[in-house]
Design a protein around this motif. Structure first.
Motif, short mmCIF file in Angstrom:
data_model
loop_
_atom_site.label_atom_id
_atom_site.label_comp_id
_atom_site.label_asym_id
_atom_site.label_seq_id
_atom_site.Cartn_x
_atom_site.Cartn_y
_atom_site.Cartn_z
N ASP A 1 0.83 -1.05 0.07
CA ASP A 1 -0.08 0.04 -0.03
C ASP A 1 0.92 1.06 0.29
OD1 ASP A 1 1.01 0.47 2.69
OD2 ASP A 1 -0.81 -0.52 3.67
N TYR A 2 0.29 2.51 -0.12
CA TYR A 2 0.96 3.72 -0.23
C TYR A 2 1.94 4.02 1.05
CZ TYR A 2 -0.81 4.54 -4.98
OH TYR A 2 -1.12 4.51 -6.27
N ASN A 3 1.49 3.26 2.04
CA ASN A 3 2.16 3.39 3.37
C ASN A 3 3.62 2.93 3.40
OD1 ASN A 3 0.16 5.07 4.83
ND2 ASN A 3 -0.98 3.60 5.29
N TYR B 1 1.50 2.59 -10.07
CA TYR B 1 0.59 3.17 -9.01
C TYR B 1 -0.57 2.94 -9.27
CZ TYR B 1 4.90 5.04 -7.52
OH TYR B 1 6.60 5.20 -7.25
N THR C 1 7.63 -3.18 6.55
CA THR C 1 6.07 -3.03 6.21
C THR C 1 4.88 -3.83 7.14
OG1 THR C 1 6.06 -4.86 4.55
CG2 THR C 1 6.60 -2.67 3.74
N ILE D 1 5.26 2.26 0.57
CA ILE D 1 6.23 2.29 -0.37
C ILE D 1 7.40 3.14 -0.15
CG2 ILE D 1 4.69 4.24 -1.17
CD1 ILE D 1 6.60 1.90 -3.49
N GLU E 1 -4.42 0.81 -7.00
CA GLU E 1 -4.86 0.89 -5.61
C GLU E 1 -3.68 0.54 -4.84
OE1 GLU E 1 -8.44 -1.29 -3.97
OE2 GLU E 1 -9.27 -0.89 -6.19
N GLN E 2 -3.01 -0.42 -5.06
CA GLN E 2 -1.68 -0.61 -4.65
C GLN E 2 -0.58 -0.43 -5.48
OE1 GLN E 2 -1.74 -4.97 -2.93
NE2 GLN E 2 -1.76 -3.90 -1.06
N VAL E 3 0.67 -0.50 -4.86
CA VAL E 3 1.93 0.20 -5.73
C VAL E 3 2.59 -1.42 -5.94
CG1 VAL E 3 4.16 1.22 -5.97
CG2 VAL E 3 1.99 2.19 -4.57
#
Length: 220
Positions: free
Chosen positions: A148-150, A171, A197, A152, A173-175
């Motif tokens: 997720d963006y947290n 990029y 993560t 990355i 919904e998820q990266v």
């Protein structure tokens, strides 16, 4: 070959160059080409011979295979051991694989003697490699990581700290990130990504293969 050395890094020619030296009016012109088979090597040698059809000698050496399994050389009429073998020794010392190097000699009228010939062919071969672009091939894996963006930023920081360049990034919904990792770094990096993560990243790892590394290569 030692099993532990089977997957050592090796170097390749990205593009071949040409170098020249002059010794007592004899010209020694080194031509370098990336070649993957003996047929390609012999075709390149023939091309050089046609280009320099009026030269007295076209001496050569080539190394093929990821571990340098196939090596050949020719003195092409020079005294035995004075041309092809010195060229081959330059190639083996460089750590470069899958290449052919031809040194063309235009005789300048003065005999160089055995030692002089060895030095001249060695220096010409070195000049040819110095004029070529070299890359490093490493044995390793392609990592595809989804997070997720947290997560990355943490992964980018982790890879940046270790000098691992990111290839493709998508990029949505998820990266999704894709990058290459040396074989010996695989387990440690999976662990570090998982910890960074808190288990939120999905890590897929390819089968091992040789890939072109982003690191700079010298000529040995």
């Amino acid at each position: 070959m030692d099993a532990d050395r089977k997957f050592d890094p090796y170097k390749i020619i990205e593009y071949g160059g040409q170098g020249e030296i002059v010794e007592k009016k004899s010209r020694f012109i080194a031509s370098v080409e990336a070649t993957h088979t003996e047929e390609e090597a012999m075709a390149f040698i023939e091309t050089v011979k046609k280009r320099y059809w009026d030269a007295r000698h076209n001496c050569y050496a080539y190394i093929l295979g990821e571990q340098g399994q196939t090596m050949r050389f020719s003195d092409d009429g020079e005294p035995s051991g004075t041309a092809g073998r010195p060229i081959l020794e330059v190639l083996t010392g460089s750590g470069i694989r899958f290449l052919t190097l031809v040194v063309t000699r235009y005789f300048g009228g003065t005999l160089l003697g055995t030692g002089g010939l060895v030095r001249a062919y060695t220096q010409a071969a070195q000049a040819g490699l110095a004029a070529s672009r070299v890359a490093v091939m490493r044995y390793g894996h392609t990592f595809t990581v989804k997070t997720d963006y947290n997560g990355i930023g943490k992964i980018q920081y982790l890879l940046g700290k270790q000098g691992i360049p990111i290839g493709d990034a998508v990029y949505e919904e998820q990266v999704s990130l894709e990058f290459q990792v040396p074989f010996e770094e695989k387990e440690r990096l999976i662990k570090e990504i998982t910890e960074a993560t808190a288990g939120g990243a999905q890590v897929n790892v390819s089968d091992p293969f040789y890939y072109k590394s982003a690191e700079a290569a010298d000529h040995g």
